[in-house]
Write a protein that holds these residues in place. Structure first.
Motif, short mmCIF file in Angstrom:
data_model
loop_
_atom_site.label_atom_id
_atom_site.label_comp_id
_atom_site.label_asym_id
_atom_site.label_seq_id
_atom_site.Cartn_x
_atom_site.Cartn_y
_atom_site.Cartn_z
N GLY A 19 0.81 -1.23 0.00
CA GLY A 19 0.00 0.00 0.00
C GLY A 19 0.83 1.26 0.00
O GLY A 19 0.36 2.32 0.43
N TYR A 20 2.07 1.17 -0.52
CA TYR A 20 2.94 2.34 -0.44
C TYR A 20 2.34 3.54 -1.19
O TYR A 20 2.49 4.68 -0.76
N GLN A 21 1.68 3.29 -2.33
CA GLN A 21 1.10 4.41 -3.09
C GLN A 21 -0.34 4.70 -2.67
O GLN A 21 -1.00 5.54 -3.28
N ALA A 22 -0.82 3.98 -1.65
CA ALA A 22 -2.19 4.22 -1.17
C ALA A 22 -2.18 5.04 0.12
O ALA A 22 -2.90 6.04 0.23
N ALA A 23 -1.34 4.61 1.07
CA ALA A 23 -1.35 5.22 2.40
C ALA A 23 -1.06 6.72 2.31
O ALA A 23 0.00 7.12 1.87
N GLY A 24 -2.02 7.51 2.72
CA GLY A 24 -1.86 8.96 2.71
C GLY A 24 -2.60 9.63 1.57
O GLY A 24 -2.73 10.85 1.55
N GLN A 25 -3.08 8.84 0.60
CA GLN A 25 -3.91 9.49 -0.43
C GLN A 25 -5.29 8.87 -0.54
O GLN A 25 -6.20 9.49 -1.07
N ILE A 26 -5.47 7.63 -0.06
CA ILE A 26 -6.81 7.07 0.09
C ILE A 26 -6.88 6.41 1.47
O ILE A 26 -5.84 6.11 2.05
N ALA A 27 -8.08 6.18 1.98
CA ALA A 27 -8.22 5.59 3.31
C ALA A 27 -7.66 4.16 3.29
O ALA A 27 -7.91 3.41 2.35
N VAL A 28 -6.91 3.82 4.33
CA VAL A 28 -6.34 2.48 4.43
C VAL A 28 -6.87 1.80 5.69
O VAL A 28 -6.82 2.37 6.78
N ASP A 29 -7.41 0.60 5.51
CA ASP A 29 -7.86 -0.23 6.63
C ASP A 29 -7.58 -1.67 6.21
O ASP A 29 -8.35 -2.28 5.46
N PRO A 30 -6.42 -2.23 6.63
CA PRO A 30 -6.01 -3.54 6.12
C PRO A 30 -7.05 -4.63 6.31
O PRO A 30 -7.22 -5.51 5.46
N ARG A 31 -7.77 -4.60 7.44
CA ARG A 31 -8.80 -5.63 7.66
C ARG A 31 -9.95 -5.46 6.69
O ARG A 31 -10.54 -6.45 6.24
N ALA A 32 -10.29 -4.24 6.37
CA ALA A 32 -11.42 -4.00 5.47
C ALA A 32 -11.15 -4.54 4.07
O ALA A 32 -12.09 -4.88 3.34
N VAL A 33 -9.88 -4.62 3.66
CA VAL A 33 -9.57 -5.21 2.34
C VAL A 33 -9.18 -6.69 2.48
O VAL A 33 -8.72 -7.31 1.54
N ASP A 34 -9.39 -7.21 3.68
CA ASP A 34 -9.17 -8.63 3.97
C ASP A 34 -7.72 -9.06 3.75
O ASP A 34 -7.45 -10.18 3.33
N ALA A 35 -6.79 -8.14 4.05
CA ALA A 35 -5.37 -8.49 3.91
C ALA A 35 -4.90 -9.29 5.13
O ALA A 35 -5.49 -9.20 6.21
N ASP A 36 -3.85 -10.06 4.93
CA ASP A 36 -3.12 -10.67 6.05
C ASP A 36 -1.91 -9.83 6.39
O ASP A 36 -1.47 -9.78 7.55
N VAL A 37 -1.35 -9.21 5.36
CA VAL A 37 -0.16 -8.37 5.53
C VAL A 37 -0.36 -7.11 4.69
O VAL A 37 -0.84 -7.20 3.55
N TYR A 38 0.00 -5.96 5.27
CA TYR A 38 -0.13 -4.69 4.54
C TYR A 38 1.15 -3.89 4.79
O TYR A 38 1.57 -3.74 5.93
N VAL A 39 1.78 -3.42 3.73
CA VAL A 39 3.02 -2.65 3.90
C VAL A 39 2.88 -1.26 3.28
O VAL A 39 2.21 -1.09 2.25
N ALA A 40 3.51 -0.29 3.90
CA ALA A 40 3.55 1.08 3.36
C ALA A 40 4.67 1.81 4.10
O ALA A 40 5.42 1.19 4.85
N GLY A 41 4.77 3.11 3.90
CA GLY A 41 5.82 3.86 4.58
C GLY A 41 5.51 5.34 4.53
O GLY A 41 4.59 5.77 3.83
#
Ligand code: PLP
Length: 379
Positions: A189-211
């Motif tokens: 989610g590096y290009q997502a975090a900070g420009q769209i809402a991020v909720d790893p559980r809501a997208v059913d991820a097991d692992v979510y990475v960003a910075g």
């Protein structure tokens, strides 16, 4: 009236000195630095200077904990699900090292994913990488994933937002395919975090990475790794650091017991200066209002798309506005040259394979969009 929502957020422009001298439209490469972050960096230096090593235990460890807590709050997660890593590549390689590929040796990714995501598995001779193609070079529809994921799949790994097109993936298809096959679902989610809402559980991820480097306005040197609480225990890394050990300060080297929380994926001493600058960025998000920031980026994106269309420019972006984000690719016969010439006019953008890449953040304005389009027409 420009029609761009939350004009009151423009008061934040004075917080980012670069905006006074440059038309800065490259936040997807590197977010602008704020006075807040620079102030924190000064605080970090002063502590180093006055306290030496005692700053570690008394203050810096606390700041690292605060950073994890801030990320957890932003992502609706628990602090125990967050680890700090030196980079997204580092976070990914720790996860990739935790998987037993003897029973399942396939990793399914998208053709459009950022190279470092795919490299984690191209580097492993025991893994077969399967790339889901994109029919239009812009995105991947959710239903495509089911065709490539099966009981041989150990991991489904893909981007929330594709770096080269700004396409926001509907992750439901990839998540469902991973679940059905019993594979781990990992999202970059590096290009997502900070420009769209991020909720790893809501997208059913097991692992979510960003910075924090890009949209989160925090600078390079740290990445954020979220691992779903229920999956942590089964993921035992085969690369290790003392920060991942349960009793780090017992300094035992005759055995390794990993921490029970996501801290087990830590990769050594974190970049404390970045912890400070990242906290500055996250504070600005909380104070300006995350939702407002996302709405403003979306509106500035559509404004830019409209201006580029009116100017007759060709773009590589999603046809459906709901799948677009603040990364816009405008075709140019000499994209590197255009980016160079724009920089000489203090307009800072980037290029990728035949396209000028432009990325407005909440601190940009419709006037800057117009200035960019006018300048590009002359390039
Ligand atoms: C989507 C995406 N993933 C990963 C990376 C690279 O991350 P790092 O350099 O922290 O490994 C980038 C950098 O641009 C990116 O855009």
């Amino acid at each position: 009236m420009s029609g761009i929502p939350h004009p009151e957020l423009e008061r934040w422009r004075t917080e980012f000195p670069i905006l006074q001298t440059r038309t800065y439209l490259n936040s997807c490469s590197l977010g602008a630095v704020s006075r807040r972050s620079m102030g924190y960096l000064g605080e970090y230096q002063a502590l180093w200077n006055t306290m030496g090593a005692s700053a570690w235990y008394e203050l810096w460890m606390g700041r690292l904990g605060q950073l994890k807590q801030s990320v957890a709050t932003m992502w609706n997660a628990r602090e125990t699900e967050i680890a700090l890593s030196p980079s997204v590549s580092g976070a990914l390689s720790s996860i990739a090292s935790s998987i037993d590929y003897r029973k399942r040796n396939r990793v399914v990714v998208a053709e459009l994913d950022f190279p470092t995501l795919v490299y984690q598995w191209l580097a492993r001779p025991d893994v077969e990488v399967v790339r889901v193609p994109s029919h239009d070079g812009i995105g991947v529809p959710p239903e495509r994933w089911a065709e490539y994921v099966d009981e041989r799949t150990a991991v489904v790994a893909t981007s929330h937002v594709f770096y080269g097109t700004g396409y926001v993936q509907d992750l439901s298809g990839a998540a469902a395919a991973a679940r059905r096959a019993g594979a781990l679902f990992l999202v970059d989610g590096y290009q997502a975090a900070g420009q769209i809402a991020v909720d790893p559980r809501a997208v059913d991820a097991d692992v979510y990475v960003a910075g924090p480097l890009k949209w989160l306005l925090g600078g390079p040197g740290i990445a954020f790794l979220w691992v779903r609480q229920e999956r942590i225990a089964e993921l035992r890394p085969t690369i290790a650091s003392w920060f991942g050990a349960r009793d780090q300060f017992l300094f035992r080297n005759d055995e390794l017991e990993f921490r029970d929380d996501a801290g087990r994926f830590s990769m050594g001493t974190p970049a404390v200066p970045t912890a400070y600058t990242a906290l500055g960025g996250l504070e600005i998000f909380a104070e300006a209002g995350e939702r407002k920031i996302y709405e403003r980026i979306a509106a500035l994106t559509e404004d830019l798309v409209q201006l580029a269309r009116e100017a007759g420019m060709e773009m590589k972006i999603a046809a459906d506005p709901a799948r677009r984000s603040g990364i816009i690719l405008v075709r140019h016969h000499d994209a590197p040259g255009a980016v160079h010439r724009l920089a000489q006019q203090n307009v800072i953008v980037d290029y990728r394979a035949g396209y000028v890449r432009v990325s407005p953040h909440f601190y940009n304005t419709p006037d800057e969009n117009r200035l960019f389009i006018d300048a590009l027409q002359r390039c």
